[in-house]
Every structure is written in C-alpha cells, then in structure tokens.
Design an enzyme around this catalytic site. Structure first.
Site, PDB file in Angstrom:
ATOM      1  N   CYS A   1      65.715  75.981 -14.090  1.00  0.00           N
ATOM      2  CA  CYS A   1      66.512  75.532 -15.228  1.00  0.00           C
ATOM      3  C   CYS A   1      67.738  74.733 -14.778  1.00  0.00           C
ATOM      4  O   CYS A   1      68.227  74.915 -13.663  1.00  0.00           O
ATOM      5  CB  CYS A   1      66.994  76.738 -16.018  1.00  0.00           C
TER       6      CYS A   1
ATOM      7  N   ARG B   1      64.712  68.869 -11.101  1.00  0.00           N
ATOM      8  CA  ARG B   1      64.606  70.290 -10.779  1.00  0.00           C
ATOM      9  C   ARG B   1      63.336  70.920 -11.321  1.00  0.00           C
ATOM     10  O   ARG B   1      62.977  72.019 -10.945  1.00  0.00           O
ATOM     11  CB  ARG B   1      65.811  71.045 -11.369  1.00  0.00           C
TER      12      ARG B   1
ATOM     13  N   TRP C   1      62.868  76.153 -17.378  1.00  0.00           N
ATOM     14  CA  TRP C   1      61.656  76.359 -16.582  1.00  0.00           C
ATOM     15  C   TRP C   1      61.231  77.788 -16.902  1.00  0.00           C
ATOM     16  O   TRP C   1      61.920  78.739 -16.526  1.00  0.00           O
ATOM     17  CB  TRP C   1      62.008  76.175 -15.106  1.00  0.00           C
TER      18      TRP C   1
ATOM     19  N   ASN D   1      70.983  80.083 -17.141  1.00  0.00           N
ATOM     20  CA  ASN D   1      70.063  79.993 -15.992  1.00  0.00           C
ATOM     21  C   ASN D   1      69.998  81.367 -15.349  1.00  0.00           C
ATOM     22  O   ASN D   1      71.024  82.052 -15.261  1.00  0.00           O
ATOM     23  CB  ASN D   1      70.606  79.025 -14.937  1.00  0.00           C
TER      24      ASN D   1
ATOM     25  N   GLU E   1      55.185  71.649   8.981  1.00  0.00           N
ATOM     26  CA  GLU E   1      55.971  70.881   8.016  1.00  0.00           C
ATOM     27  C   GLU E   1      55.143  69.721   7.434  1.00  0.00           C
ATOM     28  O   GLU E   1      55.215  69.435   6.240  1.00  0.00           O
ATOM     29  CB  GLU E   1      57.274  70.384   8.671  1.00  0.00           C
TER      30      GLU E   1
ATOM     31  N   GLU F   1      52.345  70.012  -1.099  1.00  0.00           N
ATOM     32  CA  GLU F   1      53.210  70.129  -2.275  1.00  0.00           C
ATOM     33  C   GLU F   1      53.229  68.871  -3.135  1.00  0.00           C
ATOM     34  O   GLU F   1      53.390  68.969  -4.339  1.00  0.00           O
ATOM     35  CB  GLU F   1      54.627  70.598  -1.919  1.00  0.00           C
TER      36      GLU F   1
ATOM     37  N   HIS G   1      39.448  80.853  16.889  1.00  0.00           N
ATOM     38  CA  HIS G   1      39.472  82.238  16.402  1.00  0.00           C
ATOM     39  C   HIS G   1      39.191  82.323  14.911  1.00  0.00           C
ATOM     40  O   HIS G   1      39.519  83.315  14.276  1.00  0.00           O
ATOM     41  CB  HIS G   1      40.816  82.881  16.753  1.00  0.00           C
TER      42      HIS G   1
ATOM     43  N   LYS H   1      63.204  72.191  -7.439  1.00  0.00           N
ATOM     44  CA  LYS H   1      63.964  71.784  -6.260  1.00  0.00           C
ATOM     45  C   LYS H   1      64.702  72.953  -5.634  1.00  0.00           C
ATOM     46  O   LYS H   1      64.692  73.128  -4.427  1.00  0.00           O
ATOM     47  CB  LYS H   1      64.948  70.670  -6.631  1.00  0.00           C
TER      48      LYS H   1
HETATM   49  O1  M6R Z   1      67.250  74.669  -0.821  1.00  0.00           O
HETATM   50  P1  M6R Z   1      66.484  75.352   0.259  1.00  0.00           P
HETATM   51  O2  M6R Z   1      66.486  74.597   1.544  1.00  0.00           O
HETATM   52  O3  M6R Z   1      66.897  76.783   0.462  1.00  0.00           O
HETATM   53  O4  M6R Z   1      64.985  75.386  -0.259  1.00  0.00           O
HETATM   54  C1  M6R Z   1      63.985  76.019   0.489  1.00  0.00           C
HETATM   55  C2  M6R Z   1      62.612  75.661   0.005  1.00  0.00           C
HETATM   56  O5  M6R Z   1      62.450  76.025  -1.337  1.00  0.00           O
HETATM   57  C3  M6R Z   1      62.324  74.167   0.158  1.00  0.00           C
HETATM   58  O6  M6R Z   1      62.482  73.737   1.470  1.00  0.00           O
HETATM   59  C4  M6R Z   1      60.880  73.865  -0.309  1.00  0.00           C
HETATM   60  O7  M6R Z   1      59.968  74.424   0.572  1.00  0.00           O
HETATM   61  C5  M6R Z   1      60.682  72.349  -0.420  1.00  0.00           C
HETATM   62  N1  M6R Z   1      59.984  72.044  -1.628  1.00  0.00           N
HETATM   63  C6  M6R Z   1      59.925  71.776   0.704  1.00  0.00           C
HETATM   64  O8  M6R Z   1      59.736  70.409   0.593  1.00  0.00           O
END
Ligand code: M6R
Length: 603
Positions: free
Chosen positions: A2, A27, A73, A99, A479, A486, A502, A598
C-alpha cells in the site's frame, strides 16, 4: 504494498494527491482512493483498479485544501471498491487511510459491533475510524481519541486521519514507513519519499508510536503520552529527476543505466587509492573487531544475494566466520548471538518488515548491528547501531538492479575497512583501484547491448531456464535467476554447478537453456565440465565469463576481467539486461511485475 499520500496547504489537494499516488504506483496495488474535506464534510472517491480511474472522475476537482490518499494492496478482503481506502466511521466524521496490518482487528470489530457500529468492508482498517469515533464520543477531543485508538492497535500501521473537526491531518506509525515533508505554508505526508520529492527535500521521520498533527503552517509532534516533542529535519539530497524515467521506457532500464553512477557514489568519500578506507560514522575499534567471532548478514531477496557476495569478501579478508540468512528465517531460528556477534542487515528500502524484525531481535540479544540501506531516515537506520548508506538514488522498479551493485560494493568496502583495522595498516591497493574502476567497466558493458537483446529474442519463450556457477559465480547465478523469474515469469533455478549431478540434471533436455557463469580461473575447469555435461544432454549454453574462451557449442558473453570478489558487479549487468529484454519481448510491465511489491512492509 500500500501507498499513502496526504496534503494540507493552499493548493488544490486532489491534484497533488493523485500525482503522489501515481508516483507510488510502482509499489504495486489493486485499488486506490482519496478523501477530501469539502464544506465541512469528508468526500471519498475510490475505485478498484488503477489511479487513473480516480483521476478521470470529474467530480474530484473540488476546491479542497486537505486530503488523504491511498493505493491498496489487498491483505484483508479482496480487491474491491468497498475494501479500498479511505474508510470512514459510521458518522462520516473521521476518514482514515492505513498501511500495515491490524492483528487484533477481529476483537476490536466485535467490540465495536457490540456497541452498535456497522462495517461496510472486509478490511482490518475500518475498525480504526470507528474506534476513533467511539473514543471521541467519550473524550470530545480528536487528539485524545486518535491517540487512544492507535494505542489499542496491535500489528503495524501508518495512519492518516482527516476530519472536519480539525484543521490538519493526524498521523501515527508503528513498524510501517511514513515521512512528513515540510513545505512553505503547506505540508506533505507520504509512505515513500518519491511521492512528494517534487515539492520538498526537507523531511521529518516519525518514530514508532509517536503521533503528529500536520497543519498547513505548523507540525506538532507528540509522544505516546501526548507530550509535545521536538524533531529534527533531515534533508534528502535526491533530486526530482532521479525519481523520473528520464526518457527511458521503464524505470528498470533507467536504473540499470544508472549503475555506474550508483557504484561511484557509494564508493565516494570512502575509498581513495593509497589511503585507508574511511567509514566516517562507523566507530568500530580494533579491540572490538578482535572480539567478534562471527558475523551474520541478514536480508531478503536481492539484498540477501548481495549479502552472499559480502560473506565471501568478509571471510576472505577478515577470517571471521560469516553466515548469511534470509530475514524471514533468521527471525524465527534459534541463534547464538551476543555482544561478540556482528549482525549486518542489508535493505534497499530500509523498510522490509522481516529484516527490521530480525534486526531488533539481534540488537536485543546484544549484537553490534550495522544497517546497509539506500534510504536515509528509513526505519532500519533508526534501529541499527550504525548505518552505511548506499548512494544508489531512488530505486523505483520492483526488480532491484542498481541497489544490488551498490550493496555489493558497500559490503566489499566494509570488508576491506575491517581488514585495515585488524591489520592496523593501509592495504589492498589493487583491489581498491579495481573497485574505483568498476563504474567505467559497467559503462562499457552498457555501451552496446545488441548481443543481450539478441539472446533475449532467442529465449523469451522458454519455460525453464537454469543458472549455474561455483563460489561467487553461484552467487551471481542466484541473482540472475531471481531477476529473470520476477519480471519474465519464466520458471528459473540457480544451482551450484557441482550440485547438478545430485538431482537437477534430470531436468535438462533437448534445448533447455542453461546460463553458465565462470569468473574464477581456479575453478573454471570444474564448471566447464558441468557445462559440457548439460550440452551432452541437449542444453543450449550461454556462458558469461571474463576468461578467454572459444567454444563453438556455447554462446559466449565476454565481461571484463576483475578480482573475483568484484566479479558479481560486472557479471550481473548482462543478466539484468537479458531479463529486462525477455520481459519486454513478452509484453510484461517490467516495473510492476504481478504479485510483487517494491517494499515488503508486512510479514
Ligand atoms: O528493500 P529491500 O532491499 O529490503 O527488499 C528486499 C527484497 O524484497 C528485494 O530485494 C526483492 O527481492 C526485489 N524484488 C528483487 O529484485
């Protein structure tokens, strides 16, 4: 998650609120709404769907100077107009956006229902305006009623309250971000700085359980006993264009191209060739470091992947055992933590609920805590003993890119800093030089992305894609794989190359795409053998490497040669860009991928 915006001042509040909501669209949300004070009444406009539905409502353009707005959200109750915020109490005197999650809303709702209150939505939020109304009837004072109501709430909240009874907006927070932006004869409130960055650089940050009355010319802060308190202003140096797309199609692409600057600014003032590394606000002595027997790095998602790279650097340079754990596990696992433990929490937003909870837990057990974050004044900075800011600038796209590279260089710099303290001398000049060279190397990689775009075109219809590597190359693989899944929705896994045999190799069939990452000469041969094994089973291999490789059976992406500790910063660039172009080929909104937010401010 939110988003919240509030405005009071001499301008038309609806246009500022809608603009603010649009700035928060990144967000992730499913409904939106605003509430304005008009002729001593609260008017509410809300819709399921996008903010533009609100913008298109002609009735909204009334001459109002106080308002609150929200993007929702869904947590309690499906996405719908009824469940969208703002919510009013039964009398229509109190309007609230919220929120977070009210964990005890069930009992509060029952209590209020027994007093005759009726509920129109399935949300936890609707108890808040009604509880305020309940206490207002007893106390006949809005400030007291607001404070009594919020002090009964369990869980997390950032709340804005408007009412024709007050010339201002009451705000309160607990474990959920909220900032107040100071203007001239006008003031702004938001859950995230970018929503109001256009109007001010001066911000107040509320602590948990504090409340404030935001007027147009005055902001009054109170502690939970309603005693007036003073707060300092913090100046945020981000400029407005940093939160715009600046001609790029998407924030994600803009942020990838911003990586050279992000790395440069994260290193600036900390690393100079021929000098010891300097972290002016860290006050860790040689004696203290000598007593530290283990380090935890705790984070979520991409920040956790940066932590894995940090672990390599810390163990290699300081010889201190370093354990990386995702925050949602860390907070519920049993750990041996005391004042000889150093815990580093990495979070771009500084607001991730699990990371903050893990930090509080480690701090309460006596650990030395360091927060590495991109957002000055964020919750994590207020909870940790020390803060290291990454200077990536605002990261808007859900997929983290420039924050990752700045977290990695911050962690590596920290490892060098510790080594210099432990050894009591300046050292690792070559590594420092290479760190300073990284922005140029990233720039070169971004110079021509034709090959990456070509690869994206070839593989965007795949159903499964694998990433393999060893050591730091496995960290890069993790990564790269997260970035792909995503934003492209392609199923993807990262494996340590040696683990293939394995189990996972059973998934390799004719034409399966496998990314191999090889940046460490010492173990290169091992990963090459694993890649040969998948090729023999029909896989198409795309190799990201800084070694001189000629192999007709692999599509090779060359990256610059750097110390293996730094390899993730360069190797991730092609993987981020390929993921980006795959998502574009599939027509996905890369900045707002489905189901994701986000910053994850609830557990
Ligand atoms: O704001 P933060 O770095 O704590 O967020 C952590 C994760 O939610 C964030 O890195 C998430 O995995 C991203 N969507 C990755 O691209």
């Amino acid at each position: 998650m939110c988003g919240i915006v509030g405005y009071i001042g001499n301008k038309n509040s609806s246009s500022i609120l809608i603009k603010g909501l649009e700035a928060l669209e990144y967000r992730g949300y499913d409904s939106a709404g605003i509430a304005l004070i008009d002729n001593d009444k609260i008017k509410v406009y809300k819709e399921k769907g996008r903010v533009k539905e609100i913008r298109n409502n002609n009735d909204i353009d009334i001459d109002s100077h106080i308002g609150i707005a929200h993007t929702r959200w869904a947590t309690h109750g499906m996405p719908s107009k009824e469940n969208a915020h703002p919510h009013l109490d039964n009398s229509g005197l109190f309007g609230v956006v919220h929120n977070g999650i009210i964990e005890n809303y069930g009992e509060l709702k029952e209590f209020l229902q027994n007093k005759g209150y009726e509920f129109k939505s399935e949300t936890d939020t609707e108890v808040i305006p009604n509880l305020i109304h309940y206490y207002y009837n007893i106390k006949k004072d809005v400030k007291e009623a607001f404070n009594m109501a919020v002090s009964e709430l369990k869980g997390s909240y950032a709340i804005l309250l408007i009412s024709p009874l007050i010339k201002g907006i009451y705000v309160a927070k607990l474990s959920s971000p909220l900032v107040i932006g100071k203007g001239c004869k006008e003031n702004f409130i938001a859950s995230d700085i970018p929503a109001i960055l256009e109007y001010t650089k001066e911000f107040y940050f509320l602590e948990d359980r504090e409340i404030a009355l935001v007027g147009d010319d005055k902001i009054t802060f109170y502690n939970s006993k309603l005693e007036e308190i003073n707060k300092d202003i913090k100046v945020i140096e981000w400029d407005k264009t940093a939160a715009d797309k600046n001609g790029y199609d998407d924030y994600m692409l803009k942020e990838i191209y911003d990586e050279p600057r992000a790395v440069k600014e994260t290193l600036a003032g900390r690393i100079r060739k021929d000098e010891k590394i300097n972290f002016p606000n860290l006050n860790i002595t040689k004696e203290q470091l000598n007593t530290i027997n283990k380090i935890y790095i705790v984070a979520c998602g991409t920040a956790m992947h940066a932590g894995l790279v940090g672990k390599k650097a810390l163990e290699e340079l300081t010889n201190i055992l370093t354990i990386v754990e995702v925050a949602s596990e860390f907070r519920y696992n049993k750990h041996i933590i005391d004042h000889n433990t150093l815990c580093i929490f990495v979070s771009q937003s500084g607001e991730t609920a699990d990371t903050i909870a893990a930090l509080k837990l480690a701090r309460d057990k006596g650990a030395i805590t360091i927060a590495i974050t991109n957002v000055i004044g964020s919750s994590i900075t207020r909870e940790a003993l020390y803060t290291i800011l990454t200077h990536a600038g605002p990261e808007i796209a859900v997929a983290s890119t420039k924050a990752y590279v700045s977290q990695v260089v911050a962690l590596i710099s920290l490892a060098i800093y510790f080594k210099e303290i432990i050894d009591d001398k300046k050292e690792l000049d070559n590594l420092k030089e290479q760190l300073l060279e990284l922005p140029n190397l990233i720039d070169k990689l971004l110079d021509d992305t034709t090959k990456y775009q070509q690869i994206a075109k070839e593989i965007y219809q795949e159903k499964d894609i694998f990433y393999i590597g060893r050591g730091n190359d496995y960290n890069i693989a993790l990564e790269g794989s997260l970035k792909l899944k995503e934003i492209s929705y392609i199923h993807s896994e990262a494996y340590p190359a040696g683990e293939l045999k394995h189990g996972p190799i059973a998934l390799i069939e004719e034409n399966t795409t496998v990314f191999g990452i090889i940046t460490n000469e010492d173990i290169a041969e091992k990963t090459f053998s694993n890649l040969q094994e998948v090729i023999s089973r029909g896989a198409k291999v795309i190799l990201v490497s800084n070694l001189e490789v000629t192999n007709k059976k692999m599509n090779i992406i060359n990256i610059p040669q750097v110390d293996n500790l730094l390899a993730p910063v360069v190797a991730i660039i092609p993987l981020q860009i390929i993921a980006y172009y795959i998502a574009k080929e599939k027509g996905i909104d890369v900045d707002k991928p489905r189901n994701l937010a986000k910053s994850v401010t609830v557990e």
